[in-house]
Design a protein around this motif. Structure first.
Motif, mmCIF file in Angstrom:
data_model
loop_
_atom_site.group_PDB
_atom_site.id
_atom_site.type_symbol
_atom_site.label_atom_id
_atom_site.label_comp_id
_atom_site.label_asym_id
_atom_site.label_seq_id
_atom_site.Cartn_x
_atom_site.Cartn_y
_atom_site.Cartn_z
ATOM 1 N N GLU A 37 -7.763 -9.666 31.129
ATOM 2 C CA GLU A 37 -6.684 -9.615 31.759
ATOM 3 C C GLU A 37 -5.814 -9.576 31.014
ATOM 4 O OE1 GLU A 37 -6.818 -11.599 35.425
ATOM 5 O OE2 GLU A 37 -8.690 -10.692 36.195
ATOM 6 N N GLY A 38 -5.743 -9.194 29.745
ATOM 7 C CA GLY A 38 -4.546 -9.135 28.926
ATOM 8 C C GLY A 38 -4.645 -10.559 28.077
ATOM 9 N N MET A 39 -5.663 -11.607 28.166
ATOM 10 C CA MET A 39 -5.509 -12.586 27.386
ATOM 11 C C MET A 39 -6.870 -12.983 26.659
ATOM 12 S SD MET A 39 -4.145 -15.487 30.305
ATOM 13 C CE MET A 39 -4.154 -16.666 29.257
ATOM 14 N N CYS A 40 -6.897 -13.447 25.671
ATOM 15 C CA CYS A 40 -8.134 -13.988 24.734
ATOM 16 C C CYS A 40 -8.571 -15.215 25.393
ATOM 17 C CB CYS A 40 -7.716 -14.079 23.481
ATOM 18 S SG CYS A 40 -8.808 -14.830 22.148
ATOM 19 N N ARG A 41 -10.085 -14.910 25.653
ATOM 20 C CA ARG A 41 -10.386 -16.314 26.313
ATOM 21 C C ARG A 41 -10.772 -17.319 24.998
ATOM 22 N NH1 ARG A 41 -15.581 -14.463 29.774
ATOM 23 N NH2 ARG A 41 -15.856 -13.264 27.878
ATOM 24 N N ARG A 42 -10.727 -16.987 23.963
ATOM 25 C CA ARG A 42 -11.093 -17.799 22.720
ATOM 26 C C ARG A 42 -9.918 -18.829 22.569
ATOM 27 N NH1 ARG A 42 -15.901 -18.500 21.629
ATOM 28 N NH2 ARG A 42 -16.158 -16.612 20.720
ATOM 29 N N CYS A 43 -8.692 -18.284 22.617
ATOM 30 C CA CYS A 43 -7.445 -19.105 22.487
ATOM 31 C C CYS A 43 -6.769 -19.264 23.627
ATOM 32 C CB CYS A 43 -6.900 -18.514 21.095
ATOM 33 S SG CYS A 43 -6.150 -17.202 21.370
ATOM 34 N N GLY A 44 -6.666 -18.394 24.410
ATOM 35 C CA GLY A 44 -5.705 -18.376 25.670
ATOM 36 C C GLY A 44 -4.349 -17.686 25.469
ATOM 37 N N CYS A 45 -4.412 -16.990 24.199
ATOM 38 C CA CYS A 45 -2.774 -16.151 24.102
ATOM 39 C C CYS A 45 -2.915 -14.846 24.729
ATOM 40 C CB CYS A 45 -2.863 -15.879 22.541
ATOM 41 S SG CYS A 45 -4.022 -14.547 22.233
ATOM 42 N N TYR A 46 -1.918 -14.249 24.969
ATOM 43 C CA TYR A 46 -1.571 -12.769 25.293
ATOM 44 C C TYR A 46 -1.954 -11.992 24.140
ATOM 45 C CZ TYR A 46 -0.033 -14.070 30.033
ATOM 46 O OH TYR A 46 -0.194 -14.685 31.378
ATOM 47 N N VAL A 47 -2.814 -11.378 24.172
ATOM 48 C CA VAL A 47 -3.264 -10.472 22.837
ATOM 49 C C VAL A 47 -1.959 -9.524 22.279
ATOM 50 C CG1 VAL A 47 -5.638 -10.682 23.192
ATOM 51 C CG2 VAL A 47 -4.532 -8.738 23.955
ATOM 52 N N GLU A 48 -1.280 -9.089 23.233
ATOM 53 C CA GLU A 48 -0.226 -8.208 22.637
ATOM 54 C C GLU A 48 0.851 -9.100 22.092
ATOM 55 O OE1 GLU A 48 -0.494 -4.972 26.335
ATOM 56 O OE2 GLU A 48 -0.645 -7.033 26.876
#
Length: 91
Positions: A65-76
């Protein structure tokens, strides 16, 4: 009951989508886009580099859902800043 589950499933965003692809998130994405466009040119990733990074993230199993599960960032957002890197070192 089955109809409620189907309707509920239709309202959830795609788990593998970026924010720019999610229905109902247009205002949030517009705000995100404005933030990215207003980054200083000396810290912002070039358009092609940004799109390459986004492509890698879209294919990654950690995107949710737009987030990286590894670090919690919004990848965009992470992809938009030149000095940033993928927590799994994919870019």
């Amino acid at each position: 009951m089955e109809m409620m589950e189907k309707e509920s499933a239709e309202l959830r965003p795609c788990r593998k989508c970026l924010l720019r692809d999610m229905k109902g998130q247009e205002e949030y994405y517009r705000s995100l886009r404005e933030y990215i466009e207003n980054l200083d040119m000396d810290i912002r990733a070039s358009g092609p580099l940004y799109e390459d990074r986004i492509h890698v993230c879209r294919e990654c199993g950690m995107l949710l859902e737009g987030m990286c599960r590894r670090c919690g960032c919004y990848v965009e957002l992470r992809a938009a800043v030149l000095k940033n890197h993928c927590p799994d070192e994919k870019w």
